[in-house]
Design an enzyme around this catalytic site. Structure first.
Site, PDB file in Angstrom:
ATOM      1  N   ARG A 104      11.322  -1.023  10.611  1.00  0.00           N
ATOM      2  CA  ARG A 104      10.314  -0.793  11.589  1.00  0.00           C
ATOM      3  C   ARG A 104      10.174  -1.509  12.507  1.00  0.00           C
ATOM      4  O   ARG A 104      10.497  -2.834  12.490  1.00  0.00           O
ATOM      5  CB  ARG A 104       8.823  -0.852  10.793  1.00  0.00           C
TER       6      ARG A 104
ATOM      7  N   ARG B 283      12.207  -5.936   4.440  1.00  0.00           N
ATOM      8  CA  ARG B 283      11.829  -4.440   4.053  1.00  0.00           C
ATOM      9  C   ARG B 283      12.430  -3.147   4.880  1.00  0.00           C
ATOM     10  O   ARG B 283      12.727  -3.609   6.202  1.00  0.00           O
ATOM     11  CB  ARG B 283      10.486  -3.969   3.888  1.00  0.00           C
TER      12      ARG B 283
ATOM     13  N   ARG C  61      -9.451   0.984   8.911  1.00  0.00           N
ATOM     14  CA  ARG C  61      -9.229  -0.479   9.602  1.00  0.00           C
ATOM     15  C   ARG C  61     -10.174  -1.225  10.194  1.00  0.00           C
ATOM     16  O   ARG C  61     -10.032  -2.557  10.455  1.00  0.00           O
ATOM     17  CB  ARG C  61      -8.027  -0.660  10.159  1.00  0.00           C
TER      18      ARG C  61
ATOM     19  N   ARG D  51      -0.572  -8.642  13.566  1.00  0.00           N
ATOM     20  CA  ARG D  51      -1.061  -7.782  12.714  1.00  0.00           C
ATOM     21  C   ARG D  51      -2.142  -8.338  11.655  1.00  0.00           C
ATOM     22  O   ARG D  51      -3.140  -7.731  11.159  1.00  0.00           O
ATOM     23  CB  ARG D  51       0.023  -6.815  11.819  1.00  0.00           C
TER      24      ARG D  51
ATOM     25  N   LYS E 144       0.670  -1.197   0.018  1.00  0.00           N
ATOM     26  CA  LYS E 144       0.027   0.234  -0.149  1.00  0.00           C
ATOM     27  C   LYS E 144       0.830   1.221   0.112  1.00  0.00           C
ATOM     28  O   LYS E 144       0.579   2.348  -0.683  1.00  0.00           O
ATOM     29  CB  LYS E 144      -0.987   0.008   1.120  1.00  0.00           C
TER      30      LYS E 144
HETATM   31  P1  AMP Z   1       0.925   0.520   9.165  1.00  0.00           P
HETATM   32  O1  AMP Z   1       1.968   1.764   8.891  1.00  0.00           O
HETATM   33  O2  AMP Z   1      -0.444   1.012   8.221  1.00  0.00           O
HETATM   34  O3  AMP Z   1       1.196  -1.009   9.126  1.00  0.00           O
HETATM   35  O4  AMP Z   1       0.388   0.748  10.751  1.00  0.00           O
HETATM   36  C1  AMP Z   1       1.216   0.355  11.847  1.00  0.00           C
HETATM   37  C2  AMP Z   1       0.403   0.106  13.070  1.00  0.00           C
HETATM   38  O5  AMP Z   1      -0.140   1.538  13.366  1.00  0.00           O
HETATM   39  C3  AMP Z   1      -0.642  -0.729  12.942  1.00  0.00           C
HETATM   40  O6  AMP Z   1      -0.225  -2.217  13.293  1.00  0.00           O
HETATM   41  C4  AMP Z   1      -1.607  -0.173  14.076  1.00  0.00           C
HETATM   42  O7  AMP Z   1      -1.219  -0.758  15.442  1.00  0.00           O
HETATM   43  C5  AMP Z   1      -1.468   1.209  13.805  1.00  0.00           C
HETATM   44  N1  AMP Z   1      -2.482   1.584  13.155  1.00  0.00           N
HETATM   45  C6  AMP Z   1      -2.228   2.193  11.886  1.00  0.00           C
HETATM   46  N2  AMP Z   1      -3.561   2.780  11.000  1.00  0.00           N
HETATM   47  C7  AMP Z   1      -4.442   2.319  11.960  1.00  0.00           C
HETATM   48  C8  AMP Z   1      -5.866   2.447  11.938  1.00  0.00           C
HETATM   49  N3  AMP Z   1      -6.497   2.922  10.799  1.00  0.00           N
HETATM   50  N4  AMP Z   1      -6.460   1.765  12.820  1.00  0.00           N
HETATM   51  C9  AMP Z   1      -5.928   1.201  14.154  1.00  0.00           C
HETATM   52  N5  AMP Z   1      -4.675   1.033  14.077  1.00  0.00           N
HETATM   53  C10 AMP Z   1      -3.836   1.758  13.089  1.00  0.00           C
END
Ligand code: AMP
Length: 214
Positions: A160, A126, A87, A171, A13
């Site tokens: 990360r 990554r 989400r 996740r 994404k």
């Molecule tokens: P991402 O970078 O999108 O993979 O997000 C990393 C982490 O941030 C996720 O595993 C969640 O803990 C938190 N997070 C990001 N976006 C959301 C969302 N829309 N709702 C809830 N938690 C989020």
């Protein structure tokens, strides 16, 4: 045109969103990036979410909806790309309401489909440039041999904290339990399109462009 990119962690994404920003001048809204920024700035909210994120759990709807609300103050030139948001079904409903309030709507939802095995190997490989966020992959797009980011020349690269197997498993579980129901939600609204996220990055870009031009 406002766009939602849907898909499990590691689907691509972020990579696709960056490309759309460059190509179409769209504005990327990544709640993951916003939360990581809050974490590194040491704000109260950042401290609150750090542990939740490290475990691979979802942060509360209230926090992420609040973050998105702050950004949706007006029209973005080429439209918004929602990356990692919504989400949950509650977030999807809230996004509809927030866009309504500023006289906008969601044009398309693109689901990037990838199987779990590919996700695990992608995520453990990554990294990204600490200055500009350009993404690298140890196997398919290694960091440049001269140690300088190919996009900005930066010399620091990061991985990360939640890109480890235990957190990834959680996740993925969160994705299947809480996020995947929104695929049906957008299908019912006639907004859903899917692309094969296992294809080469360029091929995925092309499929997304075709959907946007439809
Ligand atoms: P991402 O970078 O999108 O993979 O997000 C990393 C982490 O941030 C996720 O595993 C969640 O803990 C938190 N997070 C990001 N976006 C959301 C969302 N829309 N709702 C809830 N938690 C989020």
């Amino acid at each position: 045109m406002n766009l939602i990119l849907l898909g499990p962690p590691g689907a691509g994404k972020g990579t696709q969103a960056r490309h759309l920003v460059e190509k179409h001048g769209m504005t990327q809204l990544s709640t993951g990036d916003m939360l990581r920024e809050a974490k590194s700035s040491g704000s109260e909210m950042g401290k609150k979410v750090a542990e939740v994120m490290a475990r691979g759990d979802l942060v509360t709807d209230e926090i992420v909806i609040g973050l998105i609300r702050e950004k949706l103050t007006g029209e973005a030139g080429g439209g918004f790309i929602f990356d990692g948001f919504p989400r949950t079904l509650a977030q999807a409903d809230a996004l509809g309401t927030l866009l309504d309030e500023i006289g906008q709507s969601i044009g398309k939802v693109i689901e990037i489909r990838v199987d779990d095995e590919a996700l695990i190997s992608r995520i453990s490989a990554r990294s990204s440039c600490a200055s500009c966020g350009e993404m690298y992959n140890d196997i398919t797009k290694p960091q440049p041999a001269d140690g300088k980011c190919s996009n900005c020349g930066g010399t620091e690269f990061t991985r990360r904290a939640d890109d480890n197997e235990e957190s990834l498993r959680q996740r993925l579980m969160e994705y299947y339990k809480k996020t995947s129901p929104i695929i049906g939600y957008y299908h019912a609204k006639n907004l859903l399109n899917a692309v094969d996220g296992l294809a080469e990055i360029d091929a995925v870009q092309k499929s997304i462009s075709e959907i946007l031009e439809k």
